[in-house]
Design an enzyme around this catalytic site. Structure first.
Site, PDB file in Angstrom:
ATOM      1  N   ALA A 159       3.378   5.441   7.045  1.00 32.50           N
ATOM      2  CA  ALA A 159       3.753   4.771   8.296  1.00 32.50           C
ATOM      3  C   ALA A 159       5.232   4.959   8.589  1.00 32.50           C
ATOM      4  O   ALA A 159       5.623   5.245   9.729  1.00 32.50           O
ATOM      5  CB  ALA A 159       3.415   3.288   8.221  1.00 32.50           C
ATOM      6  N   SER A 214       0.819  -1.207   0.000  1.00 36.32           N
ATOM      7  CA  SER A 214       0.000   0.000   0.000  1.00 36.32           C
ATOM      8  C   SER A 214       0.856   1.262   0.000  1.00 36.32           C
ATOM      9  O   SER A 214       1.987   1.261   0.481  1.00 36.32           O
ATOM     10  CB  SER A 214      -0.880  -0.004   1.251  1.00 36.32           C
ATOM     11  OG  SER A 214      -1.545   1.216   1.409  1.00 36.32           O
ATOM     12  N   VAL A 215       0.278   2.349  -0.488  1.00 39.64           N
ATOM     13  CA  VAL A 215       0.902   3.661  -0.393  1.00 39.64           C
ATOM     14  C   VAL A 215       1.021   4.074   1.073  1.00 39.64           C
ATOM     15  O   VAL A 215       1.840   4.910   1.440  1.00 39.64           O
ATOM     16  CB  VAL A 215       0.119   4.700  -1.223  1.00 39.64           C
ATOM     17  CG1 VAL A 215      -1.239   4.969  -0.610  1.00 39.64           C
ATOM     18  CG2 VAL A 215       0.903   5.982  -1.388  1.00 39.64           C
ATOM     19  N   LYS A 216       0.210   3.473   1.945  1.00 41.34           N
ATOM     20  CA  LYS A 216       0.248   3.785   3.376  1.00 41.34           C
ATOM     21  C   LYS A 216       1.594   3.431   4.007  1.00 41.34           C
ATOM     22  O   LYS A 216       1.925   3.947   5.073  1.00 41.34           O
ATOM     23  CB  LYS A 216      -0.876   3.067   4.107  1.00 41.34           C
ATOM     24  CG  LYS A 216      -2.253   3.533   3.708  1.00 41.34           C
ATOM     25  CD  LYS A 216      -3.308   2.721   4.441  1.00 41.34           C
ATOM     26  CE  LYS A 216      -4.673   2.939   3.852  1.00 41.34           C
ATOM     27  NZ  LYS A 216      -5.650   2.049   4.499  1.00 41.34           N
ATOM     28  N   ASP A 217       2.360   2.546   3.372  1.00 44.05           N
ATOM     29  CA  ASP A 217       3.683   2.191   3.904  1.00 44.05           C
ATOM     30  C   ASP A 217       4.564   3.428   4.028  1.00 44.05           C
ATOM     31  O   ASP A 217       5.300   3.576   4.994  1.00 44.05           O
ATOM     32  CB  ASP A 217       4.383   1.175   3.001  1.00 44.05           C
ATOM     33  CG  ASP A 217       3.738  -0.191   3.034  1.00 44.05           C
ATOM     34  OD1 ASP A 217       2.669  -0.347   3.643  1.00 44.05           O
ATOM     35  OD2 ASP A 217       4.316  -1.122   2.440  1.00 44.05           O
TER      36      ASP A 217
END
Length: 92
Positions: A69, A63-66
């Site tokens: 984070a 995910s782009v969320k990595d």
């Protein structure tokens, strides 16, 4: 990034290698970002422009969320809110 069921934990070490030319990475955090661009031929042909897709699904967590984070963890280390050996969990 280590995922287990609905929880994930990210362990980050503030020391990083300087040489990025090798394909060997020292830790999962070095795998986040620098995802490849993929040419989308059908859209490029249709529009007359080069249309590229960013393959964020190739990040360790898929995910782009990595990226977000990792930035949160870096800031927490910098501000002293997170110490080596600490644990972060994410419940989504």
């Amino acid at each position: 990034l280590v995922a287990a069921g609905c929880a994930a934990a990210l362990v980050y070490c503030s020391t990083r290698r300087k040489d990025k030319s090798s394909s060997v990475r020292h830790g999962v955090s070095e795998l986040i970002g620098n995802t490849p661009l993929v040419l989308i031929p059908s859209l490029s042909k249709e529009t007359g422009c080069t249309i590229l897709g960013k393959a964020e699904f190739l990040n360790p967590g898929g995910s782009v969320k990595d990226r977000i984070a990792l930035q949160i963890v870096k800031e927490a280390f910098k501000e002293g809110k997170l110490k080596p050996g600490g644990l972060i969990t994410e419940g989504t």
